[in-house]
Write a protein that holds these residues in place. Sequence first.
Motif, mmCIF file in Angstrom:
data_model
loop_
_atom_site.group_PDB
_atom_site.id
_atom_site.type_symbol
_atom_site.label_atom_id
_atom_site.label_comp_id
_atom_site.label_asym_id
_atom_site.label_seq_id
_atom_site.Cartn_x
_atom_site.Cartn_y
_atom_site.Cartn_z
ATOM 1 N N LEU A 103 57.755 81.400 -36.861
ATOM 2 C CA LEU A 103 58.286 80.437 -37.830
ATOM 3 C C LEU A 103 57.996 80.830 -39.273
ATOM 4 N N PHE A 104 56.795 81.362 -39.532
ATOM 5 C CA PHE A 104 56.285 81.477 -40.904
ATOM 6 C C PHE A 104 56.481 82.905 -41.428
ATOM 7 N N SER A 105 57.619 83.154 -42.061
ATOM 8 C CA SER A 105 57.879 84.477 -42.636
ATOM 9 C C SER A 105 57.123 84.641 -43.949
ATOM 10 N N ASN A 106 56.878 85.889 -44.303
ATOM 11 C CA ASN A 106 56.128 86.198 -45.528
ATOM 12 C C ASN A 106 57.065 86.101 -46.724
ATOM 13 N N SER A 107 57.462 84.883 -47.030
ATOM 14 C CA SER A 107 58.493 84.634 -48.037
ATOM 15 C C SER A 107 58.046 84.979 -49.446
ATOM 16 N N LEU A 108 56.756 84.879 -49.715
ATOM 17 C CA LEU A 108 56.271 85.063 -51.077
ATOM 18 C C LEU A 108 55.798 86.489 -51.337
ATOM 19 N N LEU A 109 54.841 86.974 -50.558
ATOM 20 C CA LEU A 109 54.222 88.265 -50.860
ATOM 21 C C LEU A 109 55.149 89.451 -50.577
ATOM 22 N N LEU A 110 56.081 89.294 -49.647
ATOM 23 C CA LEU A 110 57.045 90.350 -49.390
ATOM 24 C C LEU A 110 58.443 89.980 -49.881
ATOM 25 N N GLY A 111 58.884 88.755 -49.601
ATOM 26 C CA GLY A 111 60.245 88.355 -49.943
ATOM 27 C C GLY A 111 60.543 88.417 -51.429
ATOM 28 N N VAL A 112 59.612 87.919 -52.249
ATOM 29 C CA VAL A 112 59.846 87.899 -53.696
ATOM 30 C C VAL A 112 59.889 89.305 -54.297
ATOM 31 N N PRO A 113 58.871 90.163 -54.060
ATOM 32 C CA PRO A 113 58.941 91.491 -54.693
ATOM 33 C C PRO A 113 60.113 92.332 -54.210
ATOM 34 N N ILE A 114 60.485 92.231 -52.928
ATOM 35 C CA ILE A 114 61.610 93.030 -52.434
ATOM 36 C C ILE A 114 62.924 92.524 -53.024
#
Length: 316
Positions: A103-114
């Motif tokens: 359920l809990f994707s790494n939306s902040l630490l990976l999603g934002v920089p990519i």
Amino acid sequence: MSALIDVILPVFLVIGFGYIVAWKGLFSETAVEGLMRFAQNFAVPVLLARSIARLDLDASYDLGLMVSFYAGALISFAIGATLARGVLRRTGPDAVAIGFACLFSNSLLLGVPITERAYGHDALAGNFAIISVHSPFLYTIGIVAMEWVRSKGTGAGLSRVGLNALIGVLRTPLVIGILTGFAIQAGQHLTGMALPAPVWSAMDMIAGAALPAALFGLGGVLVRYRPEGDGRAIAMVTGLSLLLHPAIAYGLGHFVFDLGTPALRSATLTAAMAPGVNAYLFANMYGAAKRVAASSVLVATALSILSVWVWLAILP
């Protein structure tokens, strides 16, 4: 190939640098803990508060965007928990913890920089709209499910389960940062007065350190996770996280809601991220499926280098 080199590789090089120096003993486990405490408890909440305070709520909150992302997340959770319980024969708490990893994707630490490296800073409005409810909503789902499973046979009612969930969610630093951002925006709207420039400057300085520190620290944290055993559970979490969730987000966003290009990118890329360290923290908090959660974070993060490359090629 350019997306892999220019967009994805720099992010994972920072993670890899943190992994190597921690693995070689050049950065102690205590130092990693301190860095992650700074990033997760202070710098990242300030980043969230600053970003949400500046978010154009009317323009950023698109129902199609939210449904596309969160429908995929909830379906992945339901499938992961159901298969863990019915096929893998895990206990109820283990099944919930495994489902939470889906359920809990790494939306902040990976999603934002990519997303930022691929499409620029102005493309992040959809990411932060998703993130603004990500931790509160998904932690609520996970905690309610876990408290309900654990309360079976104890006589605890739904009100008690709900209270435990609410207290657990409100205590998390990320949620505090999100609520602070909304409070700043509401205060500025009601009073017509902006925060003093020195306050914004200080927030910018701390926020600027958030992602590099968190990515480097994430590499150090991953050193302690070893993909041992539980191969079927780890493969299931990885597949649901990297393939099913973004496929649902893309399918709904493109074919059902006809999202604009920026929103479709934000929904799909955020959904395509590996499980975040919060998946392990949740499992550790309840002492359930800790090895599956930890190993899934490590394996899916490594494999996401290739899966994100594919999604970048598919997206307009």
